[in-house]
Design an enzyme around this catalytic site. Structure first.
Site, PDB file in Angstrom:
ATOM      1  N   HIS A 101       0.883  -1.164   0.000  1.00  0.00           N
ATOM      2  CA  HIS A 101       0.000   0.000   0.000  1.00  0.00           C
ATOM      3  C   HIS A 101       0.927   1.223   0.000  1.00  0.00           C
ATOM      4  CE1 HIS A 101      -2.436  -2.970   2.295  1.00  0.00           C
ATOM      5  NE2 HIS A 101      -3.494  -2.374   1.790  1.00  0.00           N
ATOM      6  N   ASP A 104       2.329   1.910   3.330  1.00  0.00           N
ATOM      7  CA  ASP A 104       3.266   0.940   3.923  1.00  0.00           C
ATOM      8  C   ASP A 104       4.703   1.370   3.676  1.00  0.00           C
ATOM      9  OD1 ASP A 104       1.063  -0.733   4.375  1.00  0.00           O
ATOM     10  OD2 ASP A 104       1.407  -1.882   2.526  1.00  0.00           O
TER      11      ASP A 104
HETATM   12  C1  XUL Z   1      -7.775  -6.537   3.944  1.00  0.00           C
HETATM   13  C2  XUL Z   1      -6.916  -6.939   2.823  1.00  0.00           C
HETATM   14  C3  XUL Z   1      -6.005  -5.890   2.283  1.00  0.00           C
HETATM   15  C4  XUL Z   1      -5.920  -5.888   0.793  1.00  0.00           C
HETATM   16  C5  XUL Z   1      -5.126  -4.733   0.248  1.00  0.00           C
HETATM   17  O1  XUL Z   1      -8.545  -7.560   4.442  1.00  0.00           O
HETATM   18  O2  XUL Z   1      -6.948  -8.058   2.387  1.00  0.00           O
HETATM   19  O3  XUL Z   1      -4.761  -6.044   2.861  1.00  0.00           O
HETATM   20  O4  XUL Z   1      -5.348  -7.067   0.329  1.00  0.00           O
HETATM   21  O5  XUL Z   1      -5.601  -3.517   0.649  1.00  0.00           O
END
Ligand code: XUL
Ligand code: CO
Length: 439
Positions: A101, A104
């Site tokens: 993300h 992150d």
């Molecule tokens: C949340 C989830 C996230 C997504 C990316 O449950 O799976 O980590 O994969 O935002």
């Protein structure tokens, strides 16, 4: 260049008789299965958020994780250390991809301009490190759920300024994903859902979510990003009702808004079970709709009602998942991203290796079993025979659209008896066991 995981060298394949927890027993990256190596089939990825951001905190206690970067206090120095740790970790494990993300990889600053500057600084560090590494970016995404501004959602927020903020964030995250050669871009609807209809305009929220996704498609084309856009369904958590409930819901939504050609699915095992589906069900629904893009590999705990994100070790699940992936022709841009976290009690850095090795071995084994199942074709043959009635006679007429209710009534009036055959579920389950034990 600092070494963060000292004392751990490159993880080797030692085969099934090894009891070295720092070796692969089944994942042999160069072993050819069918027309590809295991590495090419499985396309593993490490999830930055769990492995480098996770602390082991839960609602009842603070983090327990011991991490080699924990004494670094300056947030940007820490972000840079994690980049180094990520590449070292992936290289030692032989994992070819990672996923992140935006938040992150670089901490948020006081305003978007400063935040984006921080991102640019870290992206340059990653890009530089990538020059000397085989490790690539599988996908990038946006965290538009953690900051309090997203309290009521992002693209589905009642506040247009929040919609705009999320758009600005996705714009930047898509640009950096492209810059780093990312092969996909993921939309998980973090807080895109609602708690109560007493305060919610559902129609406007869904229309806005579609408007947002359409803007993302337009921007993708404008900047020439050729990655695959993926939506990751999840039925609940954090909101009580998430709009992207499951694959079927998302496909219906995309078709309503004419977006179905632009998106595929990123299917997560634990999200499937939260939606009261099997992982295999979600993969099949995506595959038959030509929408199987990528996988978030993990497993849930069926006794618990939340997203435990455990490392995938259940061989039935990994086998049936790889069965679906192989049947669908394998991954193209997608892969198996370990959206999985070590348990709070597994707090040592070495546990990160043990956990990924366990998941990689479970999927490698699943791949081989699934490949054998498909090669033998026994399940396919059974299914083909089960639907034989549609190959000739009235069944053929139904499939070819040659009959309607009147013709079918006439047919039934002349039919003496209806004869069914057994579904043989237990025989098939025993056959699956035999494949898992013996392949
Ligand atoms: C949340 C989830 C996230 C997504 C990316 O449950 O799976 O980590 O994969 O935002
Ligand atoms: Co996920």
């Amino acid at each position: 260049m600092s070494e963060y995981f000292k004392g751990i060298s490159k993880i080797q394949y030692e085969g099934k008789d090894s009891d070295n927890p720092l070796a692969f027993k089944y994942y042999n990256p160069d072993e050819v299965v069918g027309d590809k190596t295991m590495k090419e089939h499985l396309r593993f990825a490490v999830a930055y958020w769990h492995t480098f951001q996770g602390t082991g905190a839960d609602p009842f206690g603070v983090g327990t994780a011991q991490r080699p970067w924990e004494n670094i206090t300056d947030p940007m120095d820490l972000a840079k250390a994690k980049v180094e740790a990520n590449f070292e970790f992936c290289e030692k494990l032989g994992v070819p991809f990672f996923c992140f993300h935006d938040r992150d990889i670089a901490p948020e600053a006081d305003n978007l301009r400063e935040t984006n500057k921080r991102l640019d600084e870290i992206v340059a560090v990653i890009k530089d490190r990538m020059k000397n590494s085989p490790v690539k970016l599988l996908w990038g995404t946006t965290n538009a759920f953690g900051n309090p501004r997203f309290v009521h959602g992002a693209s589905t927020s009642p506040n247009a300024d929040v919609f705009a903020y999320a758009a600005a964030q996705v714009k930047k995250a898509m640009e950096i994903t492209k810059e780093l050669g990312g092969q996909n871009y993921v939309f998980w609807g973090g807080r895109e859902g609602y708690e109560t209809l007493l305060n919610t305009d559902m129609k406007l929220e869904l229309d806005n979510m579609a408007r947002f996704l359409r803007m993302a498609v337009e921007y993708k084309k404008e900047i020439g990003f050729d990655g695959q856009l993926l939506i990751e369904p999840k039925p609940k958590e954090p909101t009580k009702h998430q709009y992207d409930f499951d694959t079927a819901t998302v496909i219906g939504f995309l078709r309503t808004y004419g977006l179905e050609k632009e998106f595929k699915m990123n299917i997560e095992a634990n999200h499937a079970t939260l939606a009261a589906h099997t992982f295999q069900h979600e993969l099949r629904v995506a595959a038959i709709n030509n929408a199987l893009g990528s996988i978030d590999a993990n497993q849930g705990d069926l006794l618990l009602g939340w997203d435990t994100d455990q490392f995938p070790t259940n061989l039935y699940d990994t086998t049936l998942a790889m069965y679906e992936v192989l049947k669908a022709g394998g991954f193209t841009k997608g892969g198996l991203n370990f959206d999985s976290k070590v348990r709070r009690g597994s707090f040592e850095p070495v546990d990160l290796f043990y956990a990924h090795i366990a998941g990689m071995d479970a999927f490698a084994r699943g791949l081989k079993v699934a490949y054998k199942m498909l090669q033998d074709g026994k399940f396919e043959k059974f299914i083909e025979e089960r639907y034989q009635s549609y190959k000739t006679g009235i069944g053929k007429d139904i499939v070819e659209g040659k009959v309607g209710f009147k013709e079918l009534e006439k047919y039934v009036l002349e039919l003496e008896t209806v004869k069914n055959t057994s579904g043989r579920q237990e025989v098939l389950e025993a056959m699956l066991n035999k494949y898992i034990i013996e392949s």
